[in-house]
Design a protein around this motif. Sequence first.
Motif, short mmCIF file in Angstrom:
data_model
loop_
_atom_site.label_atom_id
_atom_site.label_comp_id
_atom_site.label_asym_id
_atom_site.label_seq_id
_atom_site.Cartn_x
_atom_site.Cartn_y
_atom_site.Cartn_z
N UNK A 1 64.31 70.47 29.37
CA UNK A 1 64.05 69.09 29.76
C UNK A 1 64.29 68.85 31.24
N UNK A 2 65.42 69.33 31.77
CA UNK A 2 65.71 69.06 33.18
C UNK A 2 64.74 69.82 34.10
N UNK B 1 57.29 61.51 30.66
CA UNK B 1 57.26 62.56 29.64
C UNK B 1 57.29 61.99 28.23
N UNK B 2 58.01 60.90 28.05
CA UNK B 2 58.05 60.25 26.74
C UNK B 2 56.70 59.61 26.43
N UNK B 3 56.03 59.13 27.47
CA UNK B 3 54.74 58.46 27.28
C UNK B 3 53.60 59.44 26.98
N UNK B 4 53.63 60.61 27.61
CA UNK B 4 52.50 61.53 27.44
C UNK B 4 52.75 62.65 26.43
N UNK B 5 53.93 62.66 25.79
CA UNK B 5 54.17 63.61 24.72
C UNK B 5 54.92 64.88 25.09
N UNK B 6 55.15 65.12 26.37
CA UNK B 6 55.85 66.34 26.76
C UNK B 6 57.29 66.33 26.27
N UNK B 7 57.94 65.18 26.32
CA UNK B 7 59.31 65.08 25.83
C UNK B 7 59.37 65.44 24.35
N UNK B 8 58.45 64.91 23.56
CA UNK B 8 58.46 65.17 22.12
C UNK B 8 58.22 66.64 21.83
N UNK C 1 61.46 68.37 22.43
CA UNK C 1 62.39 67.98 21.38
C UNK C 1 62.09 68.76 20.09
N UNK C 2 60.82 68.82 19.72
CA UNK C 2 60.44 69.50 18.48
C UNK C 2 60.74 71.00 18.53
N UNK C 3 60.71 71.56 19.72
CA UNK C 3 61.02 72.99 19.87
C UNK C 3 62.44 73.30 19.43
#
Length: 251
Positions: free
Chosen positions: A57-58, A235-242, A245-247
Amino acid sequence: MMLKKALLVAGATLSLLGSVSSTYAAEVLRVGTEPTFAPFEFMDTKAREYAGFDMDLIRAMAKRAGYEAKIENMGFDALIPALSTGSIDVIASGISITPDRQKRVDFTAPYYKSGLSYMIRAESKNDIKDFDDLKGKHIAVQIGNTGAEYAKSIPGSHVVAFNTTNEAFMDLAGGNSDAVILDRPVLGYFLKTKPNLAKKFHISEGVADAEYYGFAVRKGNTKLLDALNKALEEMKADGEFQAIYDKWFAQ
């Protein structure tokens, strides 16, 4: 003569390109972590690099903000002092946002909701059914972790603090302590990656002291704080954060 001019022009062009490349090179973001807190941060010995949810994430947030993350290993209790003195720029180490810490550092927006659970040996399930049953027990914790403070608040508890989570687990396995109190995902990941021990230990169903994790920057460093918050929001808006997270938390 023409060849000489061509070489001079080519040399000047390469020099200019080198200057431009240097000008736009990503600034290094020094990230402090204590890599014994899987699945948030740990050393991947095969890949020979720091891995985990926080690390992925960082790195992604830093890239979006125009930085190149350089991960530095240090003890958990040394992270805030290192940040305060300017030895590092940000802490990414599963650090909980607490009122006391907010007096010393500035936190990004929360990126993970956690909570404390305890792990005991399987044969203790009938004797220790909830946190109240830990009264008067020997409890192993990690230095600096919020689980350490919670353990101290349990009446009559005998708290032994260790530098790493693995040392705390070994103390429990060896019968020196009755329980380990840590962040629930850390306990779950420990058993997930060591299936041979899954039947030997038991994690509490209850969760105490729900809390949020954030990345910490030096007090008053609003430029970096705003850049990281903007990256996290994108990242939360475009799906990269998710995806990250799912990984690590697919289950």
